[in-house]
Design a protein around this motif. Structure first.
Motif, PDB file in Angstrom:
ATOM      1  N   SER A   3       0.836  -1.197   0.000  1.00  0.00           N
ATOM      2  CA  SER A   3       0.000   0.000   0.000  1.00  0.00           C
ATOM      3  C   SER A   3       0.871   1.247   0.000  1.00  0.00           C
ATOM      4  O   SER A   3       1.967   1.245   0.561  1.00  0.00           O
ATOM      5  N   GLN A   4       0.370   2.309  -0.607  1.00  0.00           N
ATOM      6  CA  GLN A   4       1.096   3.580  -0.584  1.00  0.00           C
ATOM      7  C   GLN A   4       0.909   4.305   0.749  1.00  0.00           C
ATOM      8  O   GLN A   4       1.566   5.285   1.022  1.00  0.00           O
ATOM      9  N   TRP A   5      -0.021   3.815   1.574  1.00  0.00           N
ATOM     10  CA  TRP A   5      -0.293   4.439   2.864  1.00  0.00           C
ATOM     11  C   TRP A   5       0.202   3.539   3.990  1.00  0.00           C
ATOM     12  O   TRP A   5      -0.013   2.326   3.966  1.00  0.00           O
ATOM     13  N   PRO A   6       0.826   4.118   5.004  1.00  0.00           N
ATOM     14  CA  PRO A   6       1.219   3.296   6.154  1.00  0.00           C
ATOM     15  C   PRO A   6      -0.041   2.803   6.886  1.00  0.00           C
ATOM     16  O   PRO A   6      -1.078   3.461   6.876  1.00  0.00           O
TER      17      PRO A   6
END
Length: 193
Positions: A3-6
């Motif tokens: 994912s590009q988000w933590p």
């Protein structure tokens, strides 16, 4: 899949599973208190990457400069905010589009999560015909005005391309405000209609 988000669960990997118990209202879930009894730090501190060294959040209150009723309401709202929230930073009342903003507006800055929440709830009731762009300040003005923004009322398209050229706060070439940075990135021009 990466994912590009933590993950928002970072730091809770070893936590006990949450109960599925329903509260007496028949709808909401029971949430046990934190094991140490403390509240979230987000009640008193902005979470990273919000940089509160200048201010945590900007509220840009938009009005249509060609509609007399909106001009009048926005002027009254500006005055009321200055009277009710003198501890906030309240900028001048613009009568034309400036920076990335497509219509006239004025800006209000908050400095703490408490102020941000109080002003947000107050503005929800009092914004009238005005739309409000709300964004944090994270040292990435482009991301602040696109990915991290929120709206009250009708969203407006922003001219954000010059914000990609803005230096982060605290770095060489940085500007105190997004408006100053935008003006520098566009050689002093602003959006005009």
């Amino acid at each position: 899949m990466t994912s590009q988000w933590p993950s928002p669960l970072s730091g809770y990997e070893s936590a006990e599973p949450l109960p599925t118990t329903i509260n007496p209202d028949g709808k909401s879930l029971y949430n046990p208190p934190a094991p140490d009894g403390t509240l979230s730090l987000s009640y008193t501190e902005f979470p990273p990457p919000i940089d509160s060294s200048n201010n945590g959040f900007d509220f840009h209150i938009y009005y249509m400069q060609s509609v007399p009723e909106e001009i009048n309401y926005a002027r009254e709202l500006h005055e009321r905010i200055r009277r009710e929230f003198p501890e906030l930073r309240i900028y001048k009342f613009w009568d034309k589009p400036v920076g990335p903003h497509p219509v006239a507006m004025f800006e209000v800055n908050t400095f703490t999560p408490h102020q941000t929440g109080a002003f947000f709830s107050w503005l929800t009731v009092w914004r009238g015909p005005c739309s409000v762009l709300i964004h944090p300040n994270t040292n990435n003005p482009y991301k602040d005005h696109t990915e991290l923004r929120s709206w009250m009322g009708r969203p407006w398209p922003l001219y954000t391309e010059p914000l990609k050229k803005v230096s982060p706060r605290g770095s060489a070439g940085a500007h105190a405000t997004h408006a100053e940075a935008f003006a520098a990135a566009t050689n002093g021009s602003s959006v005009q209609h």
